[in-house]
Scaffold this active site. Sequence first.
Site, short mmCIF file in Angstrom:
data_model
loop_
_atom_site.label_atom_id
_atom_site.label_comp_id
_atom_site.label_asym_id
_atom_site.label_seq_id
_atom_site.Cartn_x
_atom_site.Cartn_y
_atom_site.Cartn_z
N LYS A 112 0.81 -1.22 0.00
CA LYS A 112 0.00 0.00 0.00
C LYS A 112 0.85 1.28 0.00
O LYS A 112 0.36 2.34 -0.36
CB LYS A 112 -0.96 -0.02 1.17
C1 LIG Z 1 -4.22 -4.51 0.71
C2 LIG Z 1 -3.41 -5.75 0.53
C3 LIG Z 1 -3.75 -6.73 -0.43
C4 LIG Z 1 -4.97 -6.60 -1.33
O1 LIG Z 1 -4.81 -5.61 -2.30
P1 LIG Z 1 -6.07 -5.04 -3.11
O2 LIG Z 1 -5.57 -3.90 -3.88
O3 LIG Z 1 -7.06 -4.63 -2.05
O4 LIG Z 1 -6.59 -6.15 -3.95
C5 LIG Z 1 -2.94 -7.84 -0.55
N1 LIG Z 1 -1.86 -8.00 0.26
C6 LIG Z 1 -1.51 -7.10 1.21
C7 LIG Z 1 -0.33 -7.36 2.05
C8 LIG Z 1 -2.26 -5.93 1.37
O5 LIG Z 1 -1.91 -5.04 2.31
#
Ligand SMILES: *Cc1c(COP(=O)(O)O)cnc(C)c1O
Length: 494
Positions: A112
């Site tokens: 993120k």
């Molecule tokens: C948020 C997140 C995801 C999922 O990503 P999306 O964009 O919501 O599909 C997968 N792995 C981790 C570690 C995350 O923090």
Amino acid sequence: MGKNYNSTRSRKIQAQPKEAVIKGLAADGGLFVFDDIDQIKLPLDDMMKMDYKQMAETVLSALLFDFSDAEVKRCVAQAYDGQFDSEEITPVVFSGDDAICELFHGPTSAFKDVGLRMLPQLMSVSLKQKQDAKVMILTATSGDTGKAALAGFQDVDNVGITVFYPDNGVSEIQRLQMVTQQGKNTNVVAIKGNFDDAQSGVKRIFHDEVFKNRFKQDNIIFSSANSINIGRLIPQVVYYFYSYKRLVEEKRIAFGDKVDFCVPTGNFGNVLAGYYAKLMGLPVHRFIVAANANNVLYDFLKTGIYNRNRPFHKTISPSMDILISSNLERLLYYASDKDANYVASLMDELNSYGKYQVKTSVLTNIQSMFSVGFASDEECTAAIQKKYQQDGYVLDPHSACGYAVMEKEKDAEHACVLMATASPYKFCSAVYEALFGKADDNEFKVMEQLEQRTNTAAPKNLKGLQDLEILHRDVIEIGEMKACVEAKTKRLFR
Ligand SMILES: *Cc1c(COP(=O)(O)O)cnc(C)c1O
């Protein structure tokens, strides 16, 4: 003629990119999309010679067309310079036969950061065209988003951020990451409830016109750091191009060959960014969507029926424990040939009944580009073991979910890149238990043991956490959220 973004639910609701970044969500509840994204053809040939930041400038300039070149350049520099522990930002590791794009080298060790380092920069620039406007970001988090948003918005001019997390509902490492957050504009508040309570509380504030109007006269607006914001989505397009460049460089493919991407998925933001890259000319054969036991997307991509009326499972990959994949709405828009009325009707059904079914033409269209699999906790654990024994590479549970699905779904014809979304040290107990059996209760002890036994190093930001001062101690009832936001907003801006 004027290029614009519009809502997925109505072509009439339009906004320039800066306006869309500030608003996050369109007024009718739809998501902002750009109709002519498939008309943009990026200079793929030239991009193979660019570094990550140059690629980011190229992608951002194409999609954020009311930002000047200088603005884009400054945003990219401020988002990424000195913030990631790799010069490459998202390095691609070639391990055994696998190509793994590591998206977790940012300040909070999860993917993120790539979007949430950029969103605040874009928002800050966008706010300059609105005299004296101020924004309070409100976010509910189950763990990863909160810290990445706090770190991204720390000390950004004219923006404040308040994060709500469920008391006793996040891991100790995730909690410490948040409550030690510095910055004069950051607020972190535990609520006595679960994640859904926090999320609903934030939504209630967003929909409370009377409450919002009290701040309007002071030019204060509320916005969110959710992955529905184009300012968070667009920066994620970049690493798909970057991965492609690395495959060419390593001679795993010839320039022009089509490739597959396997993406661990929750809110459908990450994989949607890949789809945007494909629309903009990246040679992609298909995307392999990887879900965990919360396999609502699996069922949808197999049958065309989206149904969130189902039990919620707590898994070892908590950031994928999601039953409403918000960004799927954007895919529905493009896959239905930009039929906003149709998307609006599906979203109405989702609101009223918790489910909808798409027509055959839309499903066929989606299935031609996306395949899907899901992995149970047991399969993710087995994947962590297998990849470590085979190549000495340590996967986190989310990336392991992707790996397990990739093993089932990949074909011999196309190179496949696995998107690795978190550092194994962010979820070290689950990883340790997969590899070595019962872990200690103290996560920092486990971190050290994992370092020693796998001969890898934990990210500095996680190791140092136990020595940081705790700066946020608020714990409130669910009913107190609005008053809390009011007090924090007034204190910051008045
Ligand atoms: C948020 C997140 C995801 C999922 O990503 P999306 O964009 O919501 O599909 C997968 N792995 C981790 C570690 C995350 O923090």
